[in-house]
Design a protein around this motif. Structure first.
Motif, PDB file in Angstrom:
ATOM      1  N   SER A 253       0.809  -1.253   0.021  1.00 15.93           N
ATOM      2  CA  SER A 253       0.081   0.152  -0.094  1.00 15.93           C
ATOM      3  C   SER A 253       0.765   1.292   0.013  1.00 15.93           C
ATOM      4  O   SER A 253       2.212   0.961   0.198  1.00 15.93           O
ATOM      5  CB  SER A 253      -0.826   0.001   1.204  1.00 15.93           C
ATOM      6  OG  SER A 253      -0.142   0.148   2.451  1.00 15.93           O
ATOM      7  N   GLY A 254       0.282   2.505  -0.364  1.00 13.94           N
ATOM      8  CA  GLY A 254       0.937   3.592  -0.238  1.00 13.94           C
ATOM      9  C   GLY A 254       1.433   4.067  -1.133  1.00 13.94           C
ATOM     10  O   GLY A 254       1.477   3.402  -2.345  1.00 13.94           O
ATOM     11  N   ARG A 255       1.666   5.496  -1.359  1.00 11.13           N
ATOM     12  CA  ARG A 255       1.794   6.216  -2.717  1.00 11.13           C
ATOM     13  C   ARG A 255       3.380   6.381  -3.020  1.00 11.13           C
ATOM     14  O   ARG A 255       3.931   7.097  -3.677  1.00 11.13           O
ATOM     15  CB  ARG A 255       1.420   7.517  -3.003  1.00 11.13           C
ATOM     16  CG  ARG A 255      -0.284   7.345  -3.162  1.00 11.13           C
ATOM     17  CD  ARG A 255      -0.958   8.497  -2.977  1.00 11.13           C
ATOM     18  NE  ARG A 255      -1.061   9.223  -1.797  1.00 11.13           N
ATOM     19  CZ  ARG A 255      -1.368  10.455  -1.331  1.00 11.13           C
ATOM     20  NH1 ARG A 255      -2.041  11.098  -2.648  1.00 11.13           N
ATOM     21  NH2 ARG A 255      -1.579  11.062  -0.400  1.00 11.13           N
ATOM     22  N   THR A 256       4.242   5.839  -1.817  1.00 10.69           N
ATOM     23  CA  THR A 256       5.832   6.185  -1.920  1.00 10.69           C
ATOM     24  C   THR A 256       6.581   4.917  -2.371  1.00 10.69           C
ATOM     25  O   THR A 256       7.642   4.644  -1.685  1.00 10.69           O
ATOM     26  CB  THR A 256       6.154   6.794  -0.928  1.00 10.69           C
ATOM     27  OG1 THR A 256       5.623   6.242   0.607  1.00 10.69           O
ATOM     28  CG2 THR A 256       5.498   8.243  -0.652  1.00 10.69           C
ATOM     29  N   PHE A 257       5.772   3.767  -2.745  1.00 13.69           N
ATOM     30  CA  PHE A 257       6.563   2.518  -2.950  1.00 13.69           C
ATOM     31  C   PHE A 257       7.838   2.794  -3.354  1.00 13.69           C
ATOM     32  O   PHE A 257       8.682   1.719  -3.107  1.00 13.69           O
ATOM     33  CB  PHE A 257       5.338   1.829  -3.887  1.00 13.69           C
ATOM     34  CG  PHE A 257       6.049   0.309  -4.115  1.00 13.69           C
ATOM     35  CD1 PHE A 257       6.568  -0.073  -5.289  1.00 13.69           C
ATOM     36  CD2 PHE A 257       5.977  -0.679  -3.035  1.00 13.69           C
ATOM     37  CE1 PHE A 257       6.961  -1.546  -5.589  1.00 13.69           C
ATOM     38  CE2 PHE A 257       6.638  -2.086  -3.382  1.00 13.69           C
ATOM     39  CZ  PHE A 257       7.044  -2.249  -4.458  1.00 13.69           C
ATOM     40  N   SER A 258       8.059   3.527  -4.588  1.00 11.44           N
ATOM     41  CA  SER A 258       9.161   3.769  -5.123  1.00 11.44           C
ATOM     42  C   SER A 258      10.291   4.179  -4.511  1.00 11.44           C
ATOM     43  O   SER A 258      11.701   4.198  -4.483  1.00 11.44           O
ATOM     44  CB  SER A 258       9.078   4.799  -6.346  1.00 11.44           C
ATOM     45  OG  SER A 258       8.821   6.035  -5.885  1.00 11.44           O
ATOM     46  N   THR A 259      10.164   4.415  -2.934  1.00 15.21           N
ATOM     47  CA  THR A 259      11.175   4.796  -1.904  1.00 15.21           C
ATOM     48  C   THR A 259      11.404   3.714  -1.004  1.00 15.21           C
ATOM     49  O   THR A 259      12.216   4.027  -0.161  1.00 15.21           O
ATOM     50  CB  THR A 259      10.888   5.935  -1.051  1.00 15.21           C
ATOM     51  OG1 THR A 259       9.443   5.809  -0.393  1.00 15.21           O
ATOM     52  CG2 THR A 259      10.327   7.271  -2.143  1.00 15.21           C
TER      53      THR A 259
END
Length: 122
Positions: free
Chosen positions: A25-31
């Motif tokens: 989940s989350g919109r910052t998976f790429s971090t």
């Protein structure tokens, strides 16, 4: 808060293959540095593989090098573990782990999935 959901476990014969997936989940998976650990009955949880934010860096336990491949799809918030040439000693519960802004060479698992069972029969 990061939620991780694994899928793809099951029963396979020795020499076979399985592909595990972990949706985050989350919109910052790429971090997130992402990885997989496993725990066999009566044993401690052990590192299997990890991957960097971009997917350009990977790290594997010696026991799975050359047989397992970790990858990620940042557009789908998913990390994968392709497991080939499976052995009975690969039998374990496999856990997905995420470390926001973490290091894929020293993944500690700030967040964990619920685990998925992999059983390899001889």
């Amino acid at each position: 808060q990061v939620q991780l959901v694994e899928s793809g476990g099951g029963l396979v014969q020795a020499g076979g293959s399985l592909r595990l997936s972990c949706a985050a989940s989350g919109r910052t998976f790429s971090t997130y540095a992402m990885g997989w650990f496993r725990q066999a009955p009566g044993k401690e949880r052990r590192f299997v593989a990890a991957i960097s934010y971009s997917g350009g860096g990977t790290n594997y336990a010696d026991s799975v090098k050359g047989r397992f491949t970790i990858s990620r799809g940042n557009a789908k918030n998913t990390v994968y573990l392709q497991m080939d040439s499976l052995k009975p000693e690969d039998t374990a519960v496999y856990y997905c782990a995420a470390d926001p802004w973490g290091n894929y060479y020293s993944l500690i698992g700030n967040y964990w999935g619920q685990g998925t069972q992999v059983t390899v029969s001889s």
